[in-house]
Design an enzyme around this catalytic site. Structure first.
Site, PDB file in Angstrom:
ATOM      1  N   GLU A  56     -32.749  -4.181  18.959  1.00  0.00           N
ATOM      2  CA  GLU A  56     -32.545  -4.987  17.803  1.00  0.00           C
ATOM      3  C   GLU A  56     -31.205  -5.756  17.725  1.00  0.00           C
ATOM      4  OE1 GLU A  56     -33.067  -2.270  14.599  1.00  0.00           O
ATOM      5  OE2 GLU A  56     -35.182  -2.665  14.399  1.00  0.00           O
ATOM      6  N   GLU A 102     -41.237  -0.879  19.474  1.00  0.00           N
ATOM      7  CA  GLU A 102     -41.554   0.268  18.256  1.00  0.00           C
ATOM      8  C   GLU A 102     -42.420  -0.278  17.186  1.00  0.00           C
ATOM      9  OE1 GLU A 102     -37.720   0.849  16.046  1.00  0.00           O
ATOM     10  OE2 GLU A 102     -36.474   1.297  18.141  1.00  0.00           O
TER      11      GLU A 102
HETATM   12  C1  GAL Z   1     -35.918   0.169  13.886  1.00  0.00           C
HETATM   13  C2  GAL Z   1     -34.855   0.808  14.803  1.00  0.00           C
HETATM   14  C3  GAL Z   1     -35.033   2.290  15.279  1.00  0.00           C
HETATM   15  C4  GAL Z   1     -35.248   2.961  13.764  1.00  0.00           C
HETATM   16  C5  GAL Z   1     -36.253   2.150  13.102  1.00  0.00           C
HETATM   17  C6  GAL Z   1     -36.458   2.897  11.900  1.00  0.00           C
HETATM   18  O1  GAL Z   1     -35.454  -0.828  13.559  1.00  0.00           O
HETATM   19  O2  GAL Z   1     -34.855   0.085  16.433  1.00  0.00           O
HETATM   20  O3  GAL Z   1     -33.815   2.947  15.789  1.00  0.00           O
HETATM   21  O4  GAL Z   1     -34.023   2.921  13.036  1.00  0.00           O
HETATM   22  O5  GAL Z   1     -36.115   0.907  12.839  1.00  0.00           O
HETATM   23  O6  GAL Z   1     -36.812   4.502  11.910  1.00  0.00           O
END
Ligand code: GAL
Length: 936
Positions: free
Chosen positions: A193, A277
């Protein structure tokens, strides 16, 4: 100059290879020849030229400090239909200080990567530097917080630090790459990110990874689907993005409409769509509603709608975050967003059990693994003429012409109008039928599909999976309980049909060669079909519950289907016997769809009789008794000897937050990055009071004493932004000596550092005292400070296990510590003294060897009592209870930390906030799960 600076041209060559490759059909990412290849085209990744849908589960080994349980978890992921696991590697977990790295014991990621390969999971390696992940500093080590240069830029000191990390972690990852034949790593994430736009930094990272031997495709995970780092300088090979559509407020029960992501195609070009993710649960903050609410928010309805939408949108790499969350034990958590448990409301709960969320994942996972035509489909668009309240989207495989109908409600449509006419148009002909989506449901229907040796013209049931059982094909179709299903199969002549279970009606259409089956999904219907010019087919028609009893297990002879037990982990043919390993929570049926040559069945090493396998023996746990108690705040006494504490006398700091007074009192500046920090400040003569500022992170606490007398305790609070507080303490009359030296003692709990998601150095927000000034006195304050020394390399429990409490360094937490001089107490125990007191006991467990029992430590007390507890089990800091904030009251003690056969030491450091409601309520052990199993 560091060697990497010389290698930018090499990176450029790699980059241009990646970009030009993206224009042709399928292209190799790794520049050199290798034993395996990982390539891609616009549809998917290809491994050794074979199309693959990467169905991946995020798992954090650093949140499960018991390597034997890693294998358990990886096997469960595999059984639940995942073919890949995504691993963040936490820099902080391995590095107590600059130049010091530890990859032993619970940090042995080499072993973890071996296990992933052995279990048969591909790996998405995500080594940071920056993770986020609800971690202290987002995974940066504590020592990074004192750097002058801005993190996540090409600043020199920051670069020197991450290069050090890369030099340690990348060679480990590199020797587990699929392309070298050494392991199963297929992708490498270079930043997370990152939207700061520093292309030099991104180029340096990719170049360094390549120089360290990373040869698999490299990607970045874009937060906002804004095509950041998709192309141009600094862009790695592949573009990935992430999203959490249900958000993180688990009080909520609804989530927004689905998104069409096809707009990404223009930027992604001839590369596959990748979810770095996608939401698999949600985190829960101090005082939050608890993880069961997160599990409900992201439960089966969410899974069905959103993951089917991802399949429709052709995200052929989908990584669900999290599928097992685990425990942010020690001081690993970012206090703004999470407490100790990182259960995450995920499909597998913190104690590694399967929850109600597993079956839908399994259905989707088995589908994309079995029906390979799905991985290469083009959009034909919305089917017109259907019920406008229901949306039917059609996709087709351009080579096989198999079609897939994605059926769900149109956005905003009422869920009561749920039946739609459906036209199936495949090479086999044109058919009119109807399909139902009851409530917020979503279905993926296949048509014109070569199902092993059969031809599926269409079905209004979904395909769970299929497997070749030697003498017959086995196909499992499923639908919602009570809903009608219709399946049409093509034959050269009328096949023989035998209904073995359930009510299934059939109609033979000789003109078309179609056998049509009509039924209602209810339990397990079964038919056997033979003749008609095809090998036999065993067709299983299951409702949701029956479908959830199936397991698709990889064996030497290809996938094998079994059903009945809670979990089936593995299958192995030995001559005419089949050996299965798995788990049961109770005695269960076991049925295997095996080839006829299999004559005997073994389950967890024992011969199976009558198609049933045993459950676990019941277990009970001892009551915790014989508590010893000791109040432990010698630091507050004026005569306490602090001569071995560090002088806190620095006049300057790199920290972007300027101190309000000097000397600098920030704990990190003195090398104390985790847990509690004591300060002692001396001044001569009288003063009216003192104003102190302290920063703890959210839900923190700090206490101050003058010459041994409690001045007050401040709770930082749980509202947004509650990180620091300042308080003016008036000295009680006569408390400060006019004719001598006075000692202010302050204990500050550092709840953890902020994350640095915005690349704004927020992880550097100071912890500890921010400033101190006496009232009505000009006397200088001379400070000393004590926190936890960074643990040396090889220290078992690592840098984030301990803080600066006296009991932590004196060994109170460890087995064998002699506490016989401490007072005997029984719980609940009331304590009127503010500050720290320790409670210790030992407990002997004798739990069965062949059972997977998870034990929790439970705290029961009235939340109106103001105290908090750091809990240590055999020296391991397994978390923090805050009695008056919650919500966590049960703490998972993973096996390995807890000795299941032997003695265990439980040591609790209680911080009582006031002079009235301190102490400790009832503490007990609780069985959180009990399964018969056979670990490998
Ligand atoms: C994403 C991030 C993860 C985690 C997730 C929320 O934006 O890449 O590391 O923080 O959000 O659980």
């Amino acid at each position: 100059m560091h060697r990497r600076c010389l290698e930018v041209p090499v990176y450029a060559a790699i980059l241009s290879l990646g970009v030009s490759a993206a224009a042709s059909v399928a292209h190799a990412a790794p520049p050199e020849a290798s034993s395996h290849t990982v390539t891609w085209d616009r549809y998917s990744l290809l491994i050794d030229g074979r199309r693959i849908w990467l169905w991946s589960a995020e798992f954090h080994y650093f949140r499960l400090p018991a390597p034997e349980l890693w294998r358990d978890l990886l096997e469960k992921l595999k059984a639940a239909g995942f073919n890949a696991v995504s691993l963040y590697f936490s820099w902080a977990y391995h590095s107590p200080a600059a130049g010091m790295y530890d990859f032993s014991g619970v940090r042995d990621v080499d072993r973890l990567l071996d296990m992933a390969r052995e279990v048969g999971l591909y790996v998405l390696a995500r080594p940071g530097r920056y993770n986020n992940g609800e971690l202290d500093s987002g995974g940066f080590p504590g020592w990074l917080s004192t750097q002058r240069g801005q993190a996540r830029t090409h600043a020199g000191d920051y670069r020197a630090a991450w290069e050090e990390w890369f030099d340690h972690i990348n060679p480990i990852i590199a020797r587990h790459q699929l392309v070298d034949g050494g392991g199963s790593v297929v992708l490498f994430q270079v930043e997370n990110e990152y939207d700061r736009g520093d292309a030099i930094y991104m180029q340096e990272l990719t170049s360094a990874a390549r120089a360290d031997g990373i040869r698999v495709p490299i990607f970045h995970n874009d937060k906002g689907r804004n095509l950041i780092w998709s192309t141009g300088p600094g862009a790695p090979d592949l573009y990935a993005t992430d999203t959490y559509p249900a958000g993180f407020d688990c009080h909520r029960t609804t989530f927004p409409a689905l998104t069409d992501y096809r707009f990404l195609r223009a930027g992604v070009g001839q590369r596959p769509f990748i979810w770095g993710e996608f939401q698999g649960g949600a985190f829960d903050p101090w005082g939050g509603p608890g993880y069961e609410r997160c599990r409900a928010l992201t439960g089966t309805t969410f899974e069905r709608l959103f993951y089917a939408n991802n399949i429709e949108n052709q995200f052929t790499v989908q990584n669900l975050y999290m599928v097992y969350g685990g425990t942010s034990w020690g001081w690993q958590a970012d206090p703004n967003v999470v407490y100790t448990s990182y259960d995450y409301g995920a499909a597998f709960n913190e104690q590694r059990e399967l929850t109600e969320k597993v079956p839908v994942l399994q259905q989707h996972g088995y589908l994309v693994a079995s029906v390979r035509d799905l991985a290469e489909t083009d959009d034909l668009g919305v089917q017109q003429g259907a019920n406008p309240a229901v949306r039917v989207w059609v996709k087709e495989n351009p080579r096989t012409r198999a079609r897939f109908y994605f059926v769900r409600h149109a956005d905003g449509a009422s869920s009561s109008n749920d039946v739609t006419p459906l036209t199936i148009d495949v090479p086999d002909g044109r058919y009119s039928t109807s399909v139902r989506v009851n409530g917020r449901d979503s279905k993926i229907l296949a048509a014109g599909y070569d199902l092993l040796h059969q031809r599926l013209v269409y079905s209004t049931s979904e395909i769970l999976t299929h497997a070749d059982a030697g003498d017959r094909d086995v196909a499992v179709l499923h639908g919602r309980q009570g809903e009608a299903g219709e399946t049409v199969l093509r034959y050269a002549s009328e096949p023989r049909l035998r209904v073995i279970a359930g009510e299934v009606r059939s109609r033979w259409d000789a003109a078309r060669g179609d056998l049509r089956l009509d039924y209602v999904h209810s339990g397990l219907g079964r038919v056997r079909l033979s003749g008609g010019g095809r090998p036999p087919l065993e067709l299983v028609l299951a409702d949701g519950e029956a479908a959830a009893s199936f397991w698709r297990v990889d064996s030497d002879a290809g996938p094998l289907l079994a059903r009945g037990p809670y979990l089936v982990r593995s299958a192995e043919r030995r001559g005419d016997a089949l050996w299965l390993r798995g788990d049961t929570g109770r005695p269960s049926p076991l049925e295997v769809f095996a080839p006829p040559e299999v004559r005997s069945l073994y389950w967890n090493g024992r011969r199976v009789h009558n198609g049933r396998v045993p459950g676990p023996a019941p277990v009970s746990l001892p009551v915790l008794r014989d508590w010893r108690y000791r109040r432990d705040v010698a630091e507050i006494e004026p005569l306490f000897d602090d001569s071995d504490w560090a002088r806190a006398d620095r006049r300057s700091t790199n920290n972007p937050t300027r101190p309000t007074t000097l000397p600098v009192l920030y704990a990190d500046d003195y090398g104390y990055h985790y847990g509690d920090v004591w300060y002692r400040g001396r001044f001569d003569g009288e003063a009216a009071g003192i104003t102190l500022g302290a920063a703890t992170g959210r839900a923190g606490v700090w206490s101050a004493w003058l010459n041994g007398a409690h001045l007050g305790t401040v709770n930082t609070g749980t509202a947004n932004g509650d990180q620091s507080s300042s308080r003016k303490f008036a000295f009680p009359a006569g408390a400060a000596r006019a004719d001598g030296t006075n000692v202010i003692a302050v204990l500050v709990r550092n709840m953890g550092h902020n994350e640095n998601g915005g690349s704004n150095d927020h992880h550097k927000a100071p912890r500890g005292l921010l400033g101190a000034s006496l009232d009505a006195s000009d006397a200088p304050l001379a400070w000393r400070i004590r926190g936890a020394a960074p643990s040396p390399k090889g220290a078992l429990r690592g840098p984030q296990n301990g803080g600066g409490l006296h009991g932590e360094s004196a060994g109170y937490t460890l087995p064998g510590f002699a506490d016989t001089a401490w007072s005997k107490v029984t719980l609940p125990h009331r304590d009127a003294a503010p500050g720290i007191a320790w409670y210790r006991t030992t407990v002997r467990l004798a739990l069965p060897r062949d059972q997977d029992v998870t034990v929790g430590l439970r705290f029961d007390d009235d939340p109106a009592r103001h105290y908090r507890v750091l809990l240590f089990v055999n020296g391991w800091n397994m978390g923090q209870l805050i009695n008056d904030i919650g919500p966590q009251r049960i703490f998972t003690l993973h096996q390995g930390i807890l000795a299941h056969r032997g003695d265990n030491t439980i040591a609790l450091a209680v911080w009582s906030a006031d002079g009235q409601t301190g102490g400790l309520g009832n503490v007990s052990l609780e069985v959180l799960g009990n399964y018969a199993t056979m670990p490998r």
